[in-house]
Design a protein around this motif. Structure first.
Motif, PDB file in Angstrom:
ATOM      1  N   ILE A 160       0.837  -1.195   0.000  1.00 38.68           N
ATOM      2  CA  ILE A 160       0.000   0.000   0.000  1.00 38.68           C
ATOM      3  C   ILE A 160       0.874   1.247   0.000  1.00 38.68           C
ATOM      4  O   ILE A 160       1.887   1.315   0.689  1.00 38.68           O
ATOM      5  N   GLN A 161       0.515   2.215  -0.815  1.00 39.42           N
ATOM      6  CA  GLN A 161       1.314   3.428  -0.908  1.00 39.42           C
ATOM      7  C   GLN A 161       0.729   4.540  -0.027  1.00 39.42           C
ATOM      8  O   GLN A 161      -0.479   4.615   0.192  1.00 39.42           O
ATOM      9  N   MET A 162       1.628   5.376   0.448  1.00 42.61           N
ATOM     10  CA  MET A 162       1.200   6.517   1.248  1.00 42.61           C
ATOM     11  C   MET A 162       0.495   7.547   0.363  1.00 42.61           C
ATOM     12  O   MET A 162       0.693   7.583  -0.858  1.00 42.61           O
ATOM     13  N   TRP A 220       4.774   9.253  -4.047  1.00 38.86           N
ATOM     14  CA  TRP A 220       5.723   8.399  -4.732  1.00 38.86           C
ATOM     15  C   TRP A 220       5.410   6.961  -4.354  1.00 38.86           C
ATOM     16  O   TRP A 220       4.630   6.306  -5.035  1.00 38.86           O
ATOM     17  N   VAL A 221       5.908   6.474  -3.243  1.00 37.84           N
ATOM     18  CA  VAL A 221       5.624   5.091  -2.867  1.00 37.84           C
ATOM     19  C   VAL A 221       5.224   5.023  -1.396  1.00 37.84           C
ATOM     20  O   VAL A 221       4.049   4.966  -1.047  1.00 37.84           O
ATOM     21  N   GLY A 222       6.212   5.047  -0.542  1.00 36.67           N
ATOM     22  CA  GLY A 222       6.006   4.916   0.899  1.00 36.67           C
ATOM     23  C   GLY A 222       7.372   4.956   1.552  1.00 36.67           C
ATOM     24  O   GLY A 222       8.373   5.253   0.893  1.00 36.67           O
ATOM     25  N   THR A 240      -1.492   9.442   4.887  1.00 34.30           N
ATOM     26  CA  THR A 240      -1.690   8.004   4.695  1.00 34.30           C
ATOM     27  C   THR A 240      -2.480   7.742   3.410  1.00 34.30           C
ATOM     28  O   THR A 240      -3.083   8.648   2.832  1.00 34.30           O
ATOM     29  N   GLY A 241      -2.483   6.492   2.972  1.00 38.28           N
ATOM     30  CA  GLY A 241      -2.939   6.170   1.630  1.00 38.28           C
ATOM     31  C   GLY A 241      -4.416   5.888   1.470  1.00 38.28           C
ATOM     32  O   GLY A 241      -5.109   5.498   2.404  1.00 38.28           O
TER      33      GLY A 241
END
Length: 364
Positions: A160-162, A220-222, A240-241
């Motif tokens: 899961i990404q932010m 971007w990702v996390g 948070t995502g």
């Protein structure tokens, strides 16, 4: 006696001819089986990019080892081919045999490719992998890519990404209006729907764009990859995502190239890609856990936030509207959406009674 001797000589001569013929055939077969197939892979990422770049290197190394050196894959990073978001076209045209990127980057060319990375409010990595391999996802992906002489395979999940790095706090939907944000895929369309100005920027340009205020926010990702990018130095709010609950990269393969490979090498390539994808998922999970600890200990001033309920509701409502519009215009999009929705409904009931129940019990 001479008659017998002549007959024996004829038999021996014939046997020798047959033996020599068989040996020649075996030699030819052995030579063919030792033919080396050399493929070129272009990746969106820069040289030695962690996790994402590790996935391509691991895949190539496994393919070469399992094939006993018969399948060699050369990897060209973005600094070599100079087109980080041009992977689709380069593999389609045959300039490269393979690519490693994200399926949702191609939504401007083929809108239905976006469904195979991650959908807002959608499946977790485990749920999505189950859909790909057991719920019909691979078949649907093949249908989308087939007209373009391409095969697509899961290429590694970032988990899961932010929700992203923001230079100002988001308290209401109005705070999103006019916000310039780097965010690809369907999430970008959702943010545009609520008044933001989404854009897609190649990974190597993200920090500079945020630092120079070309954009106001980015995702971007996390923790696995964000920490090394330094975004925390110029954007204090880390949300948070919601938009990418299970972001899957892809291995793109030129279909004609794949079909020219012997069957055993085709299978070796499939296994290498699938294994490297899973390895990337575990590596990303490990790196996020490690880097999250670093963020908490070393950068306590980073303000970690959840989007307010009213903002999430507006985003979810926009998501539902846009999905309906896509489905109304495109039967293929409708079929993919229905497949994902049906599978999510089924598998999420298990996720709730297993993983969610367990985590809730540990929080008490």
């Amino acid at each position: 006696m001479n008659i017998i001797h002549s007959a024996v000589k004829r038999v021996v001569k014939k046997s020798l001819i047959v033996a020599l013929g068989c040996a020649a055939m075996l030699s030819t077969t052995a030579h063919a089986s030792e033919k080396v197939y050399r493929l070129k892979l272009a990746e969106t990422w820069g040289p030695n990019f962690p996790i994402f770049g590790d996935a391509t290197k691991n895949m190539a190394a496994m393919a070469e080892k399992m094939s006993n050196g018969r399948l060699k894959i050369r990897i060209d990073s973005a600094n070599k081919h100079k087109a980080p978001l041009g992977i689709f076209d380069m593999v389609k045209s045959g300039q490269y045999d393979m690519g490693h990127s994200g399926s949702y980057y191609w939504k401007g060319k083929v809108p239905n490719t976006l469904y195979f990375t991650s959908m807002p409010f959608g499946m977790t990595p485990a749920e999505q992998y189950a859909w790909f391999y057991h719920g019909g996802g691979m078949d649907l992906m093949e249908q989308v890519y087939a007209p373009h002489n391409l095969l697509s395979f899961p290429g590694g999940n970032s988990d899961i990404q932010m929700g992203g790095w923001f230079q100002k706090e988001i308290n209401t939907v109005d705070d999103l209006k006019g916000l310039k944000m780097r965010i690809p895929g369907f999430a970008g369309e959702i943010l545009a729907e609520v008044g933001a100005k989404p854009t897609n920027i190649a990974p190597g340009e993200l920090y500079t764009s945020l630092e120079r205020n070309t954009i106001d926010a980015l995702e971007w990702v996390g923790p696995s990859l964000d920490l090394r990018m330094g975004f925390h130095k110029i954007a204090p709010y880390y949300y948070t995502g919601w938009h990418e609950p299970g972001s899957e990269l892809q291995f793109l393969v030129n279909k004609r190239t794949f079909e020219r490979l012997p069957e055993d090498l085709q299978e070796i390539l499939r296994v290498a890609m699938r294994t490297a994808a899973y390895d990337m998922y575990t590596q990303a999970t490990h790196a996020s856990g490690k880097n999250w600890s670093t963020i908490q200990e070393t950068y306590p001033d980073i303000k970690v936030k959840d989007f307010p309920p009213a903002v999430l509701k507006a985003l979810r409502d926009a998501n539902d509207r846009l999905l309906a519009q896509h489905a109304e215009k495109d039967e293929q999009a409708k079929a993919i959406q229905q497949s994902q929705a049906d599978y999510l409904k089924q598998v999420r009931s298990w996720t709730n009674i297993s993983h969610r129940a367990y985590l809730n019990s540990q929080a008490q």
